[in-house]
Motif scaffolding. Structure first.
Motif, PDB file in Angstrom:
ATOM      1  N   GLY A  54       0.815  -1.209   0.000  1.00 18.39           N
ATOM      2  CA  GLY A  54       0.000   0.000   0.000  1.00 18.39           C
ATOM      3  C   GLY A  54       0.850   1.261   0.000  1.00 18.39           C
ATOM      4  O   GLY A  54       0.537   2.236  -0.703  1.00 18.39           O
ATOM      5  N   MET A  55       1.921   1.253   0.778  1.00 15.49           N
ATOM      6  CA  MET A  55       2.829   2.405   0.807  1.00 15.49           C
ATOM      7  C   MET A  55       3.406   2.688  -0.581  1.00 15.49           C
ATOM      8  O   MET A  55       3.466   3.841  -1.025  1.00 15.49           O
ATOM      9  CB  MET A  55       3.958   2.154   1.812  1.00 15.49           C
ATOM     10  N   LYS A  56       3.806   1.632  -1.273  1.00 20.20           N
ATOM     11  CA  LYS A  56       4.359   1.807  -2.624  1.00 20.20           C
ATOM     12  C   LYS A  56       3.329   2.429  -3.559  1.00 20.20           C
ATOM     13  O   LYS A  56       3.636   3.325  -4.340  1.00 20.20           O
ATOM     14  CB  LYS A  56       4.795   0.445  -3.194  1.00 20.20           C
ATOM     15  N   LYS A  57       2.081   1.944  -3.457  1.00 19.09           N
ATOM     16  CA  LYS A  57       1.033   2.429  -4.357  1.00 19.09           C
ATOM     17  C   LYS A  57       0.768   3.924  -4.182  1.00 19.09           C
ATOM     18  O   LYS A  57       0.383   4.606  -5.141  1.00 19.09           O
ATOM     19  CB  LYS A  57      -0.254   1.631  -4.127  1.00 19.09           C
ATOM     20  N   VAL A  58       0.933   4.425  -2.965  1.00 15.74           N
ATOM     21  CA  VAL A  58       0.613   5.844  -2.726  1.00 15.74           C
ATOM     22  C   VAL A  58       1.869   6.711  -2.638  1.00 15.74           C
ATOM     23  O   VAL A  58       1.782   7.901  -2.325  1.00 15.74           O
ATOM     24  CB  VAL A  58      -0.249   6.014  -1.451  1.00 15.74           C
ATOM     25  N   GLY A  59       3.025   6.106  -2.899  1.00 13.14           N
ATOM     26  CA  GLY A  59       4.256   6.880  -2.974  1.00 13.14           C
ATOM     27  C   GLY A  59       4.920   7.186  -1.647  1.00 13.14           C
ATOM     28  O   GLY A  59       5.689   8.143  -1.537  1.00 13.14           O
ATOM     29  N   ILE A  60       4.640   6.374  -0.630  1.00 17.39           N
ATOM     30  CA  ILE A  60       5.304   6.544   0.672  1.00 17.39           C
ATOM     31  C   ILE A  60       6.516   5.617   0.720  1.00 17.39           C
ATOM     32  O   ILE A  60       6.379   4.396   0.637  1.00 17.39           O
ATOM     33  CB  ILE A  60       4.351   6.231   1.838  1.00 17.39           C
ATOM     34  N   LYS A  61       7.708   6.201   0.855  1.00 18.29           N
ATOM     35  CA  LYS A  61       8.927   5.389   0.923  1.00 18.29           C
ATOM     36  C   LYS A  61       9.202   4.918   2.342  1.00 18.29           C
ATOM     37  O   LYS A  61       9.767   3.843   2.550  1.00 18.29           O
ATOM     38  CB  LYS A  61      10.114   6.192   0.398  1.00 18.29           C
ATOM     39  N   ARG A  62       8.813   5.722   3.317  1.00 16.23           N
ATOM     40  CA  ARG A  62       9.126   5.403   4.715  1.00 16.23           C
ATOM     41  C   ARG A  62       8.073   6.015   5.623  1.00 16.23           C
ATOM     42  O   ARG A  62       7.702   7.173   5.456  1.00 16.23           O
ATOM     43  CB  ARG A  62      10.503   5.966   5.081  1.00 16.23           C
ATOM     44  N   LEU A  63       7.582   5.227   6.560  1.00 21.65           N
ATOM     45  CA  LEU A  63       6.638   5.749   7.542  1.00 21.65           C
ATOM     46  C   LEU A  63       7.386   6.547   8.602  1.00 21.65           C
ATOM     47  O   LEU A  63       8.369   6.065   9.177  1.00 21.65           O
ATOM     48  CB  LEU A  63       5.883   4.614   8.229  1.00 21.65           C
ATOM     49  N   GLU A  64       6.890   7.750   8.881  1.00 24.62           N
ATOM     50  CA  GLU A  64       7.472   8.542   9.954  1.00 24.62           C
ATOM     51  C   GLU A  64       6.860   8.170  11.299  1.00 24.62           C
ATOM     52  O   GLU A  64       7.545   8.219  12.328  1.00 24.62           O
ATOM     53  CB  GLU A  64       7.254  10.036   9.692  1.00 24.62           C
ATOM     54  N   GLN A  65       5.585   7.796  11.278  1.00 29.47           N
ATOM     55  CA  GLN A  65       4.932   7.484  12.547  1.00 29.47           C
ATOM     56  C   GLN A  65       3.739   6.557  12.335  1.00 29.47           C
ATOM     57  O   GLN A  65       3.202   6.426  11.237  1.00 29.47           O
ATOM     58  CB  GLN A  65       4.475   8.756  13.251  1.00 29.47           C
ATOM     59  N   VAL A  66       3.348   5.927  13.435  1.00 32.73           N
ATOM     60  CA  VAL A  66       2.176   5.057  13.487  1.00 32.73           C
ATOM     61  C   VAL A  66       1.307   5.540  14.643  1.00 32.73           C
ATOM     62  O   VAL A  66       1.794   5.688  15.767  1.00 32.73           O
ATOM     63  CB  VAL A  66       2.570   3.589  13.705  1.00 32.73           C
ATOM     64  N   LEU A  67       0.021   5.777  14.370  1.00 31.04           N
ATOM     65  CA  LEU A  67      -0.950   6.077  15.414  1.00 31.04           C
ATOM     66  C   LEU A  67      -1.718   4.804  15.729  1.00 31.04           C
ATOM     67  O   LEU A  67      -2.089   4.060  14.821  1.00 31.04           O
ATOM     68  CB  LEU A  67      -1.944   7.151  14.964  1.00 31.04           C
ATOM     69  N   VAL A  68      -1.963   4.558  17.006  1.00 35.11           N
ATOM     70  CA  VAL A  68      -2.689   3.361  17.428  1.00 35.11           C
ATOM     71  C   VAL A  68      -3.974   3.798  18.134  1.00 35.11           C
ATOM     72  O   VAL A  68      -3.924   4.521  19.128  1.00 35.11           O
ATOM     73  CB  VAL A  68      -1.834   2.496  18.366  1.00 35.11           C
ATOM     74  N   SER A  69      -5.113   3.346  17.604  1.00 35.01           N
ATOM     75  CA  SER A  69      -6.394   3.722  18.219  1.00 35.01           C
ATOM     76  C   SER A  69      -6.619   2.989  19.532  1.00 35.01           C
ATOM     77  O   SER A  69      -7.154   3.558  20.484  1.00 35.01           O
ATOM     78  CB  SER A  69      -7.555   3.452  17.261  1.00 35.01           C
ATOM     79  N   HIS A  70      -6.233   1.713  19.585  1.00 39.92           N
ATOM     80  CA  HIS A  70      -6.376   0.924  20.814  1.00 39.92           C
ATOM     81  C   HIS A  70      -5.488  -0.316  20.734  1.00 39.92           C
ATOM     82  O   HIS A  70      -4.981  -0.671  19.671  1.00 39.92           O
ATOM     83  CB  HIS A  70      -7.841   0.570  21.088  1.00 39.92           C
ATOM     84  N   TRP A  71      -5.330  -0.993  21.865  1.00 40.31           N
ATOM     85  CA  TRP A  71      -4.269  -1.984  21.985  1.00 40.31           C
ATOM     86  C   TRP A  71      -4.583  -3.353  21.397  1.00 40.31           C
ATOM     87  O   TRP A  71      -3.687  -4.198  21.302  1.00 40.31           O
ATOM     88  CB  TRP A  71      -3.892  -2.164  23.465  1.00 40.31           C
ATOM     89  N   HIS A  72      -5.787  -3.652  20.980  1.00 36.12           N
ATOM     90  CA  HIS A  72      -6.123  -4.981  20.477  1.00 36.12           C
ATOM     91  C   HIS A  72      -5.222  -5.374  19.305  1.00 36.12           C
ATOM     92  O   HIS A  72      -4.798  -4.521  18.519  1.00 36.12           O
ATOM     93  CB  HIS A  72      -7.588  -5.049  20.073  1.00 36.12           C
ATOM     94  N   VAL A  73      -4.973  -6.692  19.181  1.00 35.00           N
ATOM     95  CA  VAL A  73      -3.911  -7.164  18.287  1.00 35.00           C
ATOM     96  C   VAL A  73      -4.132  -6.807  16.828  1.00 35.00           C
ATOM     97  O   VAL A  73      -3.154  -6.653  16.078  1.00 35.00           O
ATOM     98  CB  VAL A  73      -3.699  -8.682  18.437  1.00 35.00           C
ATOM     99  N   ASP A  74      -5.375  -6.676  16.381  1.00 35.36           N
ATOM    100  CA  ASP A  74      -5.606  -6.332  14.981  1.00 35.36           C
ATOM    101  C   ASP A  74      -5.400  -4.849  14.710  1.00 35.36           C
ATOM    102  O   ASP A  74      -5.456  -4.411  13.558  1.00 35.36           O
ATOM    103  CB  ASP A  74      -7.001  -6.784  14.516  1.00 35.36           C
ATOM    104  N   HIS A  75      -5.144  -4.080  15.760  1.00 40.98           N
ATOM    105  CA  HIS A  75      -4.919  -2.639  15.595  1.00 40.98           C
ATOM    106  C   HIS A  75      -3.518  -2.200  16.022  1.00 40.98           C
ATOM    107  O   HIS A  75      -3.036  -1.174  15.549  1.00 40.98           O
ATOM    108  CB  HIS A  75      -5.982  -1.857  16.367  1.00 40.98           C
TER     109      HIS A  75
END
Length: 299
Positions: A54-75
């Motif tokens: 997905g990152m490649k498709k939208v032109g993101i070479k590197r993630l600067e950060q990740v936001l987490v909505s809640h701690w469950h494993v799928d998130h």
């Protein structure tokens, strides 16, 4: 091939299958000045590969950060993998406590205590639920470092200014993220179009509580935002936030009114069926405990 669609300017929803009892999870990529991923999926190679695609498709070479909505494993599950790739991990302080307890194992003794003392679950049923809990534990990993945020703090994601909205219920410290400029709410598992998320259970000031009362307060909080669209953690984005909040509220009150308590939460959840699947039992215990706490609080 990754299922990806642009849901706002330079904001993309990835719908990714995960190896648990949900069809897929929605992750959100924010391209632009500060490349960001909102929620991560499970810590499994297929999920991580899908995010990279997905990152490649939208032109993101590197993630600067990740936001987490809640701690469950799928998130939150793959957060550590992205941290190792250089991304800063941002999560609410309350849910970080819950996540740490789950990964380090303290949550297992809490579940055992709550199940027997609060729900009246027979000892013979506990191993089945713990087995599922421990299987989920293999799908997440705790980063060495995280950045903790509090409700009402703002963070940049791509070119979007997001405000963290406290929306507990499904977990104790669940955060939704609000883009006021574009009237968009990234609702995580707090508001879903096709189901009511099961309420969590946690301790507050030494007392065990259901997340159901908090969830109703969260519905009021996000309904007041009157956003143009909500983008959920599962299911399709929707423009009917107010209507959906009202539907859920009415359904919960109907369930509470219809519920007839048995001798214990366990007997209500199992309906005397000793062959009930431990995963189904686990979820049903949460719902019934929530209805009973609602009855005791608001009649």
């Amino acid at each position: 091939m990754v299922d990806i669609q642009e849901v706002s300017n330079n904001v993309y929803m990835l719908k990714i299958p995960v190896p648990i009892n949900v069809e897929a999870v929605n992750l959100y990529l924010f391209a632009g000045e500060l490349p960001t991923l909102l929620d991560t999926g499970t810590n499994t190679p297929e999920v991580i590969e899908a995010v990279h695609e997905g990152m490649k498709k939208v032109g993101i070479k590197r993630l600067e950060q990740v936001l987490v909505s809640h701690w469950h494993v799928d998130h939150s599950g793959a957060a550590n993998t992205f941290a190792q790739e250089g991304a800063k991990i941002i999560i609410g302080s309350r849910d970080y406590q819950e996540w740490t307890g789950f990964v380090q194992g303290q949550a297992f003794s809490s579940l055992n205590k709550w199940a027997t003392q609060e729900w009246g679950v027979p000892e013979m049923e506990i191993p089945g639920m713990l087995k599922i809990y421990k299987r989920l534990q293999c799908l997440t990993a705790l980063p060495d470092q995280v950045v903790l945020i509090e409700p009402e703090q703002t963070v940049m994601a791509g070119d979007n200014l997001l405000r963290a909205i406290l929306t507990p219920g499904h977990t104790a410290g669940h955060l939704s993220f609000y883009n006021e400029k574009d009237s968009l709410l990234f609702s995580g598992d707090m508001l879903l179009p096709d189901e009511i998320p099961y309420p969590g259970i946690w301790e507050e000031e030494g007392h065990v509580v259901s997340g159901m009362p908090s969830y109703l307060e969260s519905l009021n909080r996000i309904e007041a935002l009157q956003t143009k669209m909500y983008l959920p953690g599962h299911g399709l984005p929707s423009g009917n936030l107010i209507t959906r909040c009202q539907e859920i509220r009415e359904k919960l009150y109907h369930q509470k009114t219809k519920h007839r308590p048995a001798e214990s939460v366990y007997l209500s959840a199992s309906k005397g069926n000793q062959k009930i699947h431990p995963g189904v039992l686990f979820i049903q215990l949460h719902y019934i405990y929530g209805w009973e706490q609602l009855k005791s609080r608001i009649g």
